[in-house]
Design a protein around this motif. Structure first.
Motif, PDB file in Angstrom:
ATOM      1  N   SER A 175      29.360   2.330 -55.412  1.00 42.36           N
ATOM      2  CA  SER A 175      28.540   1.616 -54.883  1.00 42.36           C
ATOM      3  C   SER A 175      27.679   1.117 -56.372  1.00 42.36           C
ATOM      4  O   SER A 175      27.064   0.355 -56.400  1.00 42.36           O
ATOM      5  CB  SER A 175      27.698   1.773 -54.034  1.00 42.36           C
ATOM      6  OG  SER A 175      28.225   1.873 -52.644  1.00 42.36           O
ATOM      7  N   MET A 287      29.296  -4.789 -55.140  1.00 48.77           N
ATOM      8  CA  MET A 287      28.722  -3.773 -55.795  1.00 48.77           C
ATOM      9  C   MET A 287      29.929  -2.712 -56.521  1.00 48.77           C
ATOM     10  O   MET A 287      30.604  -2.696 -55.894  1.00 48.77           O
ATOM     11  CB  MET A 287      28.002  -2.954 -54.720  1.00 48.77           C
ATOM     12  CG  MET A 287      26.728  -3.563 -54.115  1.00 48.77           C
ATOM     13  SD  MET A 287      25.236  -3.627 -55.099  1.00 48.77           S
ATOM     14  CE  MET A 287      24.759  -1.828 -54.957  1.00 48.77           C
ATOM     15  N   PHE A 310      25.123   1.509 -47.485  1.00 50.79           N
ATOM     16  CA  PHE A 310      25.864   1.090 -48.976  1.00 50.79           C
ATOM     17  C   PHE A 310      26.803   0.127 -48.531  1.00 50.79           C
ATOM     18  O   PHE A 310      27.962   0.629 -47.691  1.00 50.79           O
ATOM     19  CB  PHE A 310      26.323   2.293 -49.593  1.00 50.79           C
ATOM     20  CG  PHE A 310      25.046   3.197 -49.965  1.00 50.79           C
ATOM     21  CD1 PHE A 310      24.332   2.858 -50.882  1.00 50.79           C
ATOM     22  CD2 PHE A 310      24.966   4.402 -49.234  1.00 50.79           C
ATOM     23  CE1 PHE A 310      23.165   3.878 -51.392  1.00 50.79           C
ATOM     24  CE2 PHE A 310      23.946   5.350 -49.462  1.00 50.79           C
ATOM     25  CZ  PHE A 310      22.900   5.113 -50.532  1.00 50.79           C
ATOM     26  N   ALA A 315      23.203  -2.805 -51.089  1.00 53.00           N
ATOM     27  CA  ALA A 315      22.801  -1.631 -50.398  1.00 53.00           C
ATOM     28  C   ALA A 315      21.283  -1.726 -50.091  1.00 53.00           C
ATOM     29  O   ALA A 315      20.840  -2.439 -50.342  1.00 53.00           O
ATOM     30  CB  ALA A 315      22.744  -0.352 -51.515  1.00 53.00           C
TER      31      ALA A 315
END
Length: 414
Positions: A175, A287, A310, A315
């Motif tokens: 992430s 991400m 996430f 997130a």
């Protein structure tokens, strides 16, 4: 921070509680139990403080209050994030009254004592011959950055964090949390005990009746969140984990032995992409290195202070802090790719509306829960072993830890 004579009040209530049932009334609303919770848990455990991307540059800081302790978390010139007690070593003035900001040095607004970003006292005017500035640096607070998630601990000797550090760093790496940015932040105060706030988060028994926006994408089926191990879950989750394994995306259930923390990546309903009203991604720029829009949510909680989601496109990190026996601060931050541009790559309303609504709905639920518990008519009721397994984990963790720490013979071991 050992027990005193008054702590027998909380210890006796915990000893008398019935496993599998909600807690006795005073554990949710008495001042004595609140102080015991602060002393034995909040002042001794690791607490999620902020995502590191919130303070990306030298001198960026965030402040927070953990019970009686004001704390400042700041990034130094060496890039390292440190935490200090937000108290001047001269006469105790709070150094930084703001919740966030940026300073090249930490200067006390009272008498201008000046500290470097590593806590060293640099300047103290007219203190006389023989004054040793090296003895008056800021008091440090333990601080670690785990893959972009910053944790602090007020204890003189913090508990071990190695296992959490290894797992969390690996799971959030795809992430790229450290390379994201805060798109939006919300702080609300819920008029309920911190345990009620966390209990409410740990079950979706209430979701169908309380969260119409969230339930468009997040299933309230307990089989979607109840897992017993990395190879023990519903067929849908096992299939999702196998797909993630093939893409080297850490996803399988992992947890602390006492369930203080756990994490797993779960699919959203019907292969939807994000917590939005449409079910589609809220942010065009994905991400980190997450390979698909429908990779689901990596869910991570850590008692006593945090739960998190996430997702591929953004997130959401949550932090709770206790204010009083019946008040809890809840802070939510939405993180997006650091280069995502509002109005081009994402619409802020679409990004935030589901969880802004869910947070307010949870606030109402928690506050009504607290009002009912304040009644002398309240008595503990049984938890659902399927729908409220997460609540049972929380309460068993809380009661086990408090029982050990409030028993004089156990203090040395703790």
């Amino acid at each position: 921070m050992g027990p005193d004579m008054n702590t027998t009040f909380t210890a006796s209530l915990i000893a008398e509680r019935v496993p599998g049932f909600s807690l006795p009334r005073d554990l949710y609303c008495s001042e004595q139990t609140f102080q015991d919770d602060l002393e034995q848990i909040w002042y001794r455990e690791w607490l999620f403080a902020l995502p590191s991307c919130e303070i990306p540059k030298t001198g960026n800081f965030v402040t927070l209050n953990v019970g009686a302790y004001p704390v400042i978390v700041i990034r130094g010139a060496d890039g390292r994030i440190r935490a200090f007690h937000n108290v001047c070593r001269h006469r105790g003035q709070r150094l930084c009254p703001k919740t966030n900001g940026s300073n090249p040095k930490l200067v006390c607004p009272y008498h201008q004592w000046t500290y470097d970003l590593d806590g060293k006292l640099l300047y103290a005017r007219d203190m006389g011959e023989g004054f040793d500035a090296s003895k008056y640096g800021l008091k440090p607070v333990h601080c670690v950055d785990l893959g972009g998630m910053v944790f602090i601990c007020l204890a003189q000797v913090p508990p071990a964090i190695n296992e959490l550090a290894a797992n969390l760093t690996r799971y959030v790496l795809p992430s790229a949390i450290a390379d994201s940015k805060v798109a939006f932040s919300s702080t609300i105060v819920e008029k309920g005990n911190w345990k009620l706030v966390m209990e409410n988060n740990r079950e979706c028994y209430h979701c169908g009746g309380s969260h119409p926006s969230l339930c468009r994408t997040y299933s309230d089926d307990p089989l979607m969140t109840v897992m017993e191990g990395p190879n023990s879950a519903s067929p849908e989750i096992l299939a999702h984990w196998a797909r993630c394994d093939a893409a080297n995306l850490p996803s399988r259930f992992t947890n602390a032995p006492d369930m203080q923390w756990r994490m797993a990546r779960v699919p959203l309903m019907d292969n939807q992409e994000s917590f939005t009203m449409s079910g589609k991604a809220a942010v065009a720029r994905r991400m980190g290195t997450i390979p698909w829009n429908d990779a689901g949510s990596l869910m991570f909680y850590h008692f006593p202070s945090s739960w998190n989601h996430f997702l591929p496109d953004h997130a959401i990190v949550f932090r709770i802090l206790p204010i009083s026996p019946t008040e809890t601060e809840v802070t939510t931050k939405w993180l997006v790719h650091k280069d995502a541009i509002e109005g081009k790559d994402y619409d802020l309303k679409a990004l935030t509306e589901v969880w802004l609504a869910t947070n307010d709905e949870d606030r109402q639920v928690v506050e009504e829960n607290q009002r009912g518990i304040l009644s002398p008519a309240y008595q503990p009721g049984p938890y659902s072993p399927t729908q409220e397994a997460g609540v049972i984990h929380l309460i068993d963790w809380y009661c086990g830890l408090m029982a050990r720490r409030l028993t004089p013979t156990s203090v040395a071991a703790e």
